[in-house]
Design a protein around this motif. Structure first.
Motif, PDB file in Angstrom:
ATOM      1  N   PHE A  96      28.127  10.745  33.484  1.00  0.00           N
ATOM      2  CA  PHE A  96      29.454  11.343  33.423  1.00  0.00           C
ATOM      3  C   PHE A  96      29.886  11.567  31.976  1.00  0.00           C
ATOM      4  O   PHE A  96      29.284  11.044  31.035  1.00  0.00           O
ATOM      5  CB  PHE A  96      30.463  10.470  34.167  1.00  0.00           C
ATOM      6  N   GLN A  97      30.976  12.340  31.830  1.00  0.00           N
ATOM      7  CA  GLN A  97      31.392  12.823  30.519  1.00  0.00           C
ATOM      8  C   GLN A  97      31.849  11.719  29.583  1.00  0.00           C
ATOM      9  O   GLN A  97      31.465  11.693  28.422  1.00  0.00           O
ATOM     10  CB  GLN A  97      32.498  13.862  30.706  1.00  0.00           C
ATOM     11  N   ASP A  98      32.673  10.804  30.074  1.00  0.00           N
ATOM     12  CA  ASP A  98      33.256   9.778  29.211  1.00  0.00           C
ATOM     13  C   ASP A  98      32.606   8.436  29.513  1.00  0.00           C
ATOM     14  O   ASP A  98      32.860   7.847  30.567  1.00  0.00           O
ATOM     15  CB  ASP A  98      34.773   9.692  29.434  1.00  0.00           C
ATOM     16  N   PRO A  99      31.761   7.925  28.620  1.00  0.00           N
ATOM     17  CA  PRO A  99      31.056   6.675  28.911  1.00  0.00           C
ATOM     18  C   PRO A  99      31.978   5.480  29.079  1.00  0.00           C
ATOM     19  O   PRO A  99      31.667   4.556  29.823  1.00  0.00           O
ATOM     20  CB  PRO A  99      30.128   6.502  27.705  1.00  0.00           C
ATOM     21  N   MET A 100      33.129   5.463  28.411  1.00  0.00           N
ATOM     22  CA  MET A 100      34.004   4.297  28.490  1.00  0.00           C
ATOM     23  C   MET A 100      34.576   4.140  29.893  1.00  0.00           C
ATOM     24  O   MET A 100      34.759   3.029  30.374  1.00  0.00           O
ATOM     25  CB  MET A 100      35.125   4.395  27.446  1.00  0.00           C
ATOM     26  N   THR A 101      34.859   5.262  30.577  1.00  0.00           N
ATOM     27  CA  THR A 101      35.391   5.162  31.934  1.00  0.00           C
ATOM     28  C   THR A 101      34.271   4.980  32.961  1.00  0.00           C
ATOM     29  O   THR A 101      34.542   4.699  34.120  1.00  0.00           O
ATOM     30  CB  THR A 101      36.216   6.414  32.290  1.00  0.00           C
ATOM     31  N   SER A 102      33.023   5.148  32.531  1.00  0.00           N
ATOM     32  CA  SER A 102      31.891   4.959  33.442  1.00  0.00           C
ATOM     33  C   SER A 102      31.397   3.519  33.447  1.00  0.00           C
ATOM     34  O   SER A 102      30.643   3.131  34.338  1.00  0.00           O
ATOM     35  CB  SER A 102      30.727   5.881  33.033  1.00  0.00           C
ATOM     36  N   LEU A 103      31.792   2.752  32.441  1.00  0.00           N
ATOM     37  CA  LEU A 103      31.314   1.379  32.314  1.00  0.00           C
ATOM     38  C   LEU A 103      32.395   0.389  32.739  1.00  0.00           C
ATOM     39  O   LEU A 103      33.581   0.607  32.507  1.00  0.00           O
ATOM     40  CB  LEU A 103      30.894   1.105  30.871  1.00  0.00           C
ATOM     41  N   ASP A 104      31.970  -0.706  33.348  1.00  0.00           N
ATOM     42  CA  ASP A 104      32.889  -1.762  33.794  1.00  0.00           C
ATOM     43  C   ASP A 104      33.177  -2.684  32.609  1.00  0.00           C
ATOM     44  O   ASP A 104      32.264  -3.351  32.100  1.00  0.00           O
ATOM     45  CB  ASP A 104      32.232  -2.541  34.938  1.00  0.00           C
ATOM     46  N   PRO A 105      34.428  -2.729  32.152  1.00  0.00           N
ATOM     47  CA  PRO A 105      34.733  -3.549  30.961  1.00  0.00           C
ATOM     48  C   PRO A 105      34.599  -5.051  31.199  1.00  0.00           C
ATOM     49  O   PRO A 105      34.572  -5.830  30.247  1.00  0.00           O
ATOM     50  CB  PRO A 105      36.191  -3.175  30.647  1.00  0.00           C
ATOM     51  N   THR A 106      34.503  -5.475  32.480  1.00  0.00           N
ATOM     52  CA  THR A 106      34.440  -6.907  32.791  1.00  0.00           C
ATOM     53  C   THR A 106      33.006  -7.401  32.997  1.00  0.00           C
ATOM     54  O   THR A 106      32.792  -8.582  33.262  1.00  0.00           O
ATOM     55  CB  THR A 106      35.249  -7.213  34.055  1.00  0.00           C
ATOM     56  N   MET A 107      32.018  -6.503  32.908  1.00  0.00           N
ATOM     57  CA  MET A 107      30.625  -6.876  33.177  1.00  0.00           C
ATOM     58  C   MET A 107      29.784  -6.614  31.936  1.00  0.00           C
ATOM     59  O   MET A 107      29.932  -5.580  31.290  1.00  0.00           O
ATOM     60  CB  MET A 107      30.090  -6.054  34.363  1.00  0.00           C
ATOM     61  N   ASN A 108      28.908  -7.568  31.604  1.00  0.00           N
ATOM     62  CA  ASN A 108      28.076  -7.345  30.412  1.00  0.00           C
ATOM     63  C   ASN A 108      27.071  -6.226  30.661  1.00  0.00           C
ATOM     64  O   ASN A 108      26.767  -5.860  31.795  1.00  0.00           O
ATOM     65  CB  ASN A 108      27.403  -8.641  29.943  1.00  0.00           C
TER      66      ASN A 108
END
Length: 345
Positions: A96-108
Protein backbone atom coordinates in the motif's frame (compact mmCIF):
# COMPACT_ATOMS: atom_id res chain seq x y z
CA UNK A 1 2.98 -16.65 -22.78
CA UNK A 2 1.01 -17.77 -19.75
CA UNK A 3 -1.66 -15.39 -18.45
CA UNK A 4 -1.76 -15.48 -14.68
CA UNK A 5 -4.47 -12.82 -14.35
CA UNK A 6 -7.31 -11.71 -16.64
CA UNK A 7 -9.78 -8.88 -15.99
CA UNK A 8 -12.76 -9.02 -18.35
CA UNK A 9 -15.38 -6.27 -18.77
CA UNK A 10 -15.18 -5.20 -15.13
CA UNK A 11 -17.82 -2.69 -13.97
CA UNK A 12 -17.82 -1.34 -10.40
CA UNK A 13 -20.01 1.34 -8.84
CA UNK A 14 -20.20 2.96 -5.41
CA UNK A 15 -23.40 3.95 -3.61
CA UNK A 16 -22.99 7.46 -2.16
CA UNK A 17 -25.29 10.09 -0.67
CA UNK A 18 -25.05 11.97 -3.96
CA UNK A 19 -25.97 8.92 -6.02
CA UNK A 20 -24.25 6.03 -7.79
CA UNK A 21 -20.63 6.64 -8.84
CA UNK A 22 -19.66 4.56 -11.89
CA UNK A 23 -16.02 4.16 -10.89
CA UNK A 24 -14.93 1.32 -13.22
CA UNK A 25 -16.55 1.01 -16.64
CA UNK A 26 -15.75 -1.98 -18.80
CA UNK A 27 -12.09 -2.51 -17.86
CA UNK A 28 -10.17 -5.28 -19.65
CA UNK A 29 -6.52 -6.29 -19.25
CA UNK A 30 -4.35 -9.31 -18.52
CA UNK A 31 -1.09 -9.99 -16.72
CA UNK A 32 1.55 -12.31 -18.16
CA UNK A 33 3.50 -14.48 -15.75
CA UNK A 34 6.73 -12.77 -14.73
CA UNK A 35 5.97 -9.35 -16.25
CA UNK A 36 5.39 -5.91 -14.74
CA UNK A 37 2.23 -4.13 -15.86
CA UNK A 38 1.98 -0.46 -14.87
CA UNK A 39 -1.43 1.20 -14.62
CA UNK A 40 -1.16 4.99 -14.87
CA UNK A 41 -3.53 7.93 -14.78
CA UNK A 42 -4.64 10.94 -12.76
CA UNK A 43 -6.14 10.60 -9.29
CA UNK A 44 -9.69 9.33 -9.56
CA UNK A 45 -9.15 7.45 -12.82
CA UNK A 46 -9.89 4.09 -11.21
CA UNK A 47 -6.41 2.59 -10.76
CA UNK A 48 -6.61 1.68 -7.08
CA UNK A 49 -10.26 0.55 -7.25
CA UNK A 50 -9.35 -1.90 -10.02
CA UNK A 51 -6.51 -3.45 -8.06
CA UNK A 52 -8.45 -3.57 -4.79
CA UNK A 53 -11.12 -5.48 -6.68
CA UNK A 54 -8.47 -8.08 -7.54
CA UNK A 55 -7.79 -8.47 -3.81
CA UNK A 56 -11.52 -8.28 -2.98
CA UNK A 57 -10.78 -5.37 -0.63
CA UNK A 58 -13.43 -2.94 -1.85
CA UNK A 59 -15.43 -0.73 0.53
CA UNK A 60 -18.84 -1.88 1.80
CA UNK A 61 -20.65 0.53 -0.53
CA UNK A 62 -18.98 -0.93 -3.63
CA UNK A 63 -20.88 -3.06 -6.14
CA UNK A 64 -19.20 -5.30 -8.71
CA UNK A 65 -21.98 -4.98 -11.25
CA UNK A 66 -20.52 -7.24 -13.93
CA UNK A 67 -17.33 -8.75 -15.27
CA UNK A 68 -14.88 -11.33 -14.04
CA UNK A 69 -11.41 -11.43 -12.54
CA UNK A 70 -9.65 -14.68 -13.38
CA UNK A 71 -6.65 -15.74 -11.31
CA UNK A 72 -5.09 -18.80 -12.95
CA UNK A 73 -8.42 -19.38 -14.70
CA UNK A 74 -10.64 -19.16 -11.59
CA UNK A 75 -13.09 -16.28 -11.06
CA UNK A 76 -12.13 -14.42 -7.87
CA UNK A 77 -15.56 -12.75 -7.74
CA UNK A 78 -17.20 -16.13 -7.12
CA UNK A 79 -14.92 -17.18 -4.27
CA UNK A 80 -16.05 -17.04 -0.65
CA UNK A 81 -14.38 -14.72 1.84
CA UNK A 82 -12.72 -17.73 3.48
CA UNK A 83 -11.25 -18.78 0.13
CA UNK A 84 -10.03 -15.23 -0.46
CA UNK A 85 -8.29 -15.19 2.92
CA UNK A 86 -6.21 -18.16 1.78
CA UNK A 87 -5.26 -16.29 -1.43
CA UNK A 88 -4.47 -12.85 0.02
CA UNK A 89 -0.89 -12.62 1.20
CA UNK A 90 -0.01 -16.09 -0.10
CA UNK A 91 -0.83 -16.03 -3.83
CA UNK A 92 -1.62 -12.32 -4.32
CA UNK A 93 -0.02 -9.71 -2.07
CA UNK A 94 -0.32 -5.92 -1.98
CA UNK A 95 1.99 -3.05 -1.05
CA UNK A 96 0.00 0.00 0.00
CA UNK A 97 0.90 3.65 -0.50
CA UNK A 98 1.62 4.76 3.07
CA UNK A 99 3.80 2.29 5.00
CA UNK A 100 3.06 3.88 8.38
CA UNK A 101 -0.66 3.11 8.10
CA UNK A 102 0.12 -0.40 6.82
CA UNK A 103 2.17 -1.35 9.87
CA UNK A 104 0.85 -2.16 13.35
CA UNK A 105 2.50 0.27 15.79
CA UNK A 106 1.98 -2.18 18.70
CA UNK A 107 3.78 -5.16 17.10
CA UNK A 108 7.51 -5.51 16.54
CA UNK A 109 8.79 -5.80 12.98
CA UNK A 110 9.93 -9.42 13.22
CA UNK A 111 6.47 -10.66 14.20
CA UNK A 112 4.76 -8.46 11.59
CA UNK A 113 6.87 -9.83 8.75
CA UNK A 114 6.53 -13.42 10.01
CA UNK A 115 2.77 -13.27 10.65
CA UNK A 116 1.62 -13.98 7.09
CA UNK A 117 4.01 -16.92 6.75
CA UNK A 118 2.75 -18.48 9.99
CA UNK A 119 -0.85 -18.09 8.85
CA UNK A 120 -0.47 -19.45 5.30
CA UNK A 121 2.41 -21.93 5.55
CA UNK A 122 1.80 -23.19 9.10
CA UNK A 123 5.48 -22.98 10.07
CA UNK A 124 6.81 -22.63 13.61
CA UNK A 125 7.43 -19.20 15.12
CA UNK A 126 11.19 -19.84 15.10
CA UNK A 127 11.24 -20.80 11.40
CA UNK A 128 8.98 -17.88 10.49
CA UNK A 129 11.28 -15.41 12.26
CA UNK A 130 14.29 -16.89 10.46
CA UNK A 131 12.53 -16.36 7.11
CA UNK A 132 11.52 -12.85 8.23
CA UNK A 133 15.19 -12.09 8.92
CA UNK A 134 16.12 -13.36 5.42
CA UNK A 135 13.49 -11.10 3.82
CA UNK A 136 14.51 -8.04 5.85
CA UNK A 137 18.11 -8.58 4.76
CA UNK A 138 16.95 -9.10 1.16
CA UNK A 139 15.10 -5.76 1.14
CA UNK A 140 18.12 -3.97 2.58
CA UNK A 141 17.34 -3.30 6.26
CA UNK A 142 20.73 -2.66 7.92
CA UNK A 143 21.55 -4.76 11.01
CA UNK A 144 18.31 -6.66 10.44
CA UNK A 145 19.01 -9.30 13.09
CA UNK A 146 19.38 -6.65 15.78
CA UNK A 147 16.23 -4.82 14.64
CA UNK A 148 13.69 -7.66 14.61
CA UNK A 149 12.29 -6.46 17.94
CA UNK A 150 12.10 -2.79 16.90
CA UNK A 151 8.75 -1.10 16.25
CA UNK A 152 7.65 0.84 13.12
CA UNK A 153 8.30 4.28 14.62
CA UNK A 154 11.97 3.37 15.05
CA UNK A 155 12.52 3.16 11.28
CA UNK A 156 12.78 5.84 8.59
CA UNK A 157 10.11 6.22 5.89
CA UNK A 158 12.21 4.40 3.30
CA UNK A 159 12.97 1.57 5.73
CA UNK A 160 9.28 1.22 6.61
CA UNK A 161 8.45 0.85 2.92
CA UNK A 162 11.10 -1.86 2.64
CA UNK A 163 9.51 -3.64 5.61
CA UNK A 164 6.09 -3.46 3.94
CA UNK A 165 7.65 -5.00 0.81
CA UNK A 166 9.15 -7.78 2.96
CA UNK A 167 5.70 -8.50 4.46
CA UNK A 168 4.18 -8.70 0.97
CA UNK A 169 6.94 -11.03 -0.28
CA UNK A 170 7.29 -13.37 2.71
CA UNK A 171 5.13 -16.09 1.07
CA UNK A 172 6.66 -15.54 -2.39
CA UNK A 173 3.32 -14.53 -3.98
CA UNK A 174 2.62 -15.16 -7.65
CA UNK A 175 1.22 -11.63 -8.07
CA UNK A 176 2.44 -8.51 -6.26
CA UNK A 177 0.24 -5.41 -6.46
CA UNK A 178 2.13 -2.20 -5.67
CA UNK A 179 -0.23 0.75 -5.13
CA UNK A 180 1.92 3.88 -5.53
CA UNK A 181 4.61 2.43 -3.23
CA UNK A 182 7.07 5.30 -3.80
CA UNK A 183 4.73 8.33 -3.57
CA UNK A 184 5.59 9.28 0.03
CA UNK A 185 9.36 8.90 -0.50
CA UNK A 186 12.02 11.30 -1.73
CA UNK A 187 13.50 10.80 -5.20
CA UNK A 188 16.65 9.00 -4.04
CA UNK A 189 14.71 6.48 -1.93
CA UNK A 190 12.18 6.07 -4.76
CA UNK A 191 14.96 4.93 -7.08
CA UNK A 192 16.24 2.48 -4.46
CA UNK A 193 12.78 0.97 -3.93
CA UNK A 194 12.24 0.59 -7.70
CA UNK A 195 15.58 -1.16 -8.12
CA UNK A 196 14.78 -3.35 -5.12
CA UNK A 197 11.46 -4.45 -6.61
CA UNK A 198 13.03 -5.23 -10.00
CA UNK A 199 15.79 -7.25 -8.31
CA UNK A 200 13.38 -9.22 -6.14
CA UNK A 201 11.06 -9.88 -9.08
CA UNK A 202 13.88 -11.61 -10.91
CA UNK A 203 14.82 -13.65 -7.84
CA UNK A 204 11.33 -14.98 -7.03
CA UNK A 205 9.74 -14.73 -10.52
CA UNK A 206 6.65 -12.86 -9.33
CA UNK A 207 4.33 -10.84 -11.59
CA UNK A 208 3.78 -7.19 -10.64
CA UNK A 209 0.89 -4.77 -11.13
CA UNK A 210 2.36 -1.33 -10.46
CA UNK A 211 -0.06 1.55 -9.82
CA UNK A 212 1.25 5.10 -10.20
CA UNK A 213 0.58 8.56 -11.56
CA UNK A 214 4.32 9.15 -12.04
CA UNK A 215 5.31 8.30 -15.61
CA UNK A 216 8.97 8.76 -14.72
CA UNK A 217 8.71 5.78 -12.36
CA UNK A 218 6.92 3.72 -15.03
CA UNK A 219 9.77 4.10 -17.53
CA UNK A 220 12.13 2.29 -15.14
CA UNK A 221 9.89 -0.56 -14.03
CA UNK A 222 7.24 -1.58 -16.59
CA UNK A 223 7.16 -4.12 -19.40
CA UNK A 224 3.68 -2.96 -20.44
CA UNK A 225 1.63 0.12 -19.57
CA UNK A 226 -2.13 0.61 -19.31
CA UNK A 227 -3.38 4.22 -19.28
CA UNK A 228 -6.64 4.80 -17.36
CA UNK A 229 -9.05 7.72 -17.62
CA UNK A 230 -12.58 8.14 -16.30
CA UNK A 231 -12.84 4.56 -15.07
CA UNK A 232 -11.67 3.05 -18.37
CA UNK A 233 -8.41 1.90 -19.92
CA UNK A 234 -7.88 4.18 -22.93
CA UNK A 235 -4.53 2.86 -24.18
CA UNK A 236 -2.37 -0.17 -23.52
CA UNK A 237 0.94 -1.30 -25.00
CA UNK A 238 4.57 -2.03 -24.27
CA UNK A 239 6.49 0.63 -22.34
CA UNK A 240 8.29 1.72 -25.51
CA UNK A 241 5.01 1.97 -27.44
CA UNK A 242 3.34 4.11 -24.79
CA UNK A 243 6.35 6.36 -24.20
CA UNK A 244 7.53 6.83 -27.77
CA UNK A 245 4.50 6.16 -29.98
CA UNK A 246 1.41 7.07 -27.90
CA UNK A 247 -1.88 7.35 -29.78
CA UNK A 248 -4.47 8.64 -27.32
CA UNK A 249 -4.67 12.44 -26.71
CA UNK A 250 -4.82 11.80 -22.95
CA UNK A 251 -1.52 9.90 -23.09
CA UNK A 252 -0.10 12.78 -25.15
CA UNK A 253 -1.13 15.16 -22.37
CA UNK A 254 0.41 13.02 -19.62
CA UNK A 255 3.73 12.74 -21.44
CA UNK A 256 3.81 16.42 -22.41
CA UNK A 257 3.31 17.44 -18.78
CA UNK A 258 6.32 15.40 -17.62
CA UNK A 259 9.64 17.28 -17.44
CA UNK A 260 12.66 15.67 -19.14
CA UNK A 261 16.31 16.54 -19.65
CA UNK A 262 15.33 17.82 -23.11
CA UNK A 263 12.68 20.18 -21.78
CA UNK A 264 13.62 23.73 -22.74
CA UNK A 265 12.59 27.05 -21.26
CA UNK A 266 9.00 26.70 -22.49
CA UNK A 267 6.32 26.01 -19.89
CA UNK A 268 5.26 22.43 -19.30
CA UNK A 269 1.96 21.43 -20.86
CA UNK A 270 -1.06 21.23 -18.55
CA UNK A 271 -4.14 19.22 -19.52
CA UNK A 272 -7.05 21.69 -19.42
CA UNK A 273 -10.24 21.07 -17.44
CA UNK A 274 -11.00 18.40 -14.84
CA UNK A 275 -11.64 14.64 -14.85
CA UNK A 276 -15.25 13.62 -15.60
CA UNK A 277 -18.01 13.43 -13.01
CA UNK A 278 -18.60 9.69 -12.72
CA UNK A 279 -21.96 10.28 -11.03
CA UNK A 280 -23.08 11.20 -14.54
CA UNK A 281 -20.51 9.77 -16.98
CA UNK A 282 -20.39 11.38 -20.43
CA UNK A 283 -22.27 9.64 -23.23
CA UNK A 284 -19.31 9.68 -25.60
CA UNK A 285 -15.58 9.73 -25.00
CA UNK A 286 -15.03 10.77 -21.37
CA UNK A 287 -11.96 12.77 -22.39
CA UNK A 288 -13.65 14.86 -25.10
CA UNK A 289 -14.29 18.02 -22.96
CA UNK A 290 -10.51 18.26 -22.37
CA UNK A 291 -9.45 17.07 -25.81
CA UNK A 292 -8.42 19.78 -28.27
CA UNK A 293 -8.59 17.18 -31.06
CA UNK A 294 -12.17 16.08 -30.25
CA UNK A 295 -14.60 15.48 -33.10
CA UNK A 296 -18.40 15.48 -33.13
CA UNK A 297 -18.53 11.69 -32.76
CA UNK A 298 -16.58 11.99 -29.47
CA UNK A 299 -19.58 13.73 -27.91
CA UNK A 300 -21.99 10.97 -28.97
CA UNK A 301 -20.26 7.62 -28.82
CA UNK A 302 -17.43 6.10 -26.78
CA UNK A 303 -14.66 4.89 -29.11
CA UNK A 304 -13.77 1.20 -29.36
CA UNK A 305 -10.18 0.03 -29.24
CA UNK A 306 -8.25 0.36 -32.49
CA UNK A 307 -5.19 -1.83 -32.97
CA UNK A 308 -1.92 0.00 -33.57
CA UNK A 309 0.20 -3.17 -33.35
CA UNK A 310 -0.37 -6.69 -31.99
CA UNK A 311 0.68 -5.39 -28.54
CA UNK A 312 -0.64 -1.82 -28.76
CA UNK A 313 -4.22 -0.51 -28.90
CA UNK A 314 -5.96 2.76 -28.06
CA UNK A 315 -9.57 3.86 -27.67
CA UNK A 316 -9.69 7.07 -29.71
CA UNK A 317 -11.68 8.04 -32.80
CA UNK A 318 -8.48 9.59 -34.18
CA UNK A 319 -7.48 6.05 -35.18
CA UNK A 320 -10.72 5.34 -37.03
CA UNK A 321 -10.56 4.96 -40.83
CA UNK A 322 -11.15 8.36 -42.41
CA UNK A 323 -10.31 10.33 -39.25
CA UNK A 324 -8.36 13.56 -39.84
CA UNK A 325 -4.61 13.34 -39.38
CA UNK A 326 -3.44 15.43 -36.43
CA UNK A 327 0.05 16.28 -35.22
CA UNK A 328 0.71 15.32 -31.58
CA UNK A 329 2.18 17.92 -29.18
CA UNK A 330 5.82 18.89 -29.73
CA UNK A 331 7.07 16.87 -26.74
CA UNK A 332 5.46 13.67 -28.09
CA UNK A 333 6.95 14.27 -31.56
CA UNK A 334 10.36 14.91 -29.97
CA UNK A 335 10.17 11.61 -28.07
CA UNK A 336 9.25 9.72 -31.25
CA UNK A 337 12.11 11.26 -33.26
CA UNK A 338 14.64 10.61 -30.50
CA UNK A 339 13.47 6.98 -30.20
CA UNK A 340 13.82 6.48 -33.97
CA UNK A 341 17.36 7.88 -33.89
CA UNK A 342 18.39 5.46 -31.13
CA UNK A 343 16.87 2.53 -33.05
CA UNK A 344 18.96 3.36 -36.12
CA UNK A 345 22.22 3.44 -34.17
Amino acid sequence: MEKILEVNDLNISFDTYAGKVHAIRGVNFDLIKGETLAIVGESGSGKSVTTRAIMRLLANNANVESGEILFKGENINKKSEKEMQSIRGKDIAMIFQDPMTSLDPTMNIGNQVAESLRKHRKVSKKDALERALELLELVGIPNAKDRLKNYPHQFSGGQRQRIVIAIALICYPEILIADEPTTALDVTIQAQIIELMKDIQQKIQTSIVFITHDLGVVANVADRVAVMYGGRIVEIGTADEIFYNPQHPYTWGLLSSMPTLDTGEESLYAIPGSPPDLLNPPTGDAFYPRNEYAMKIDTMEAPPFFEVSPTHKAATWLLAPGAPKVTPPAEVVRRWEKFNQTQKV
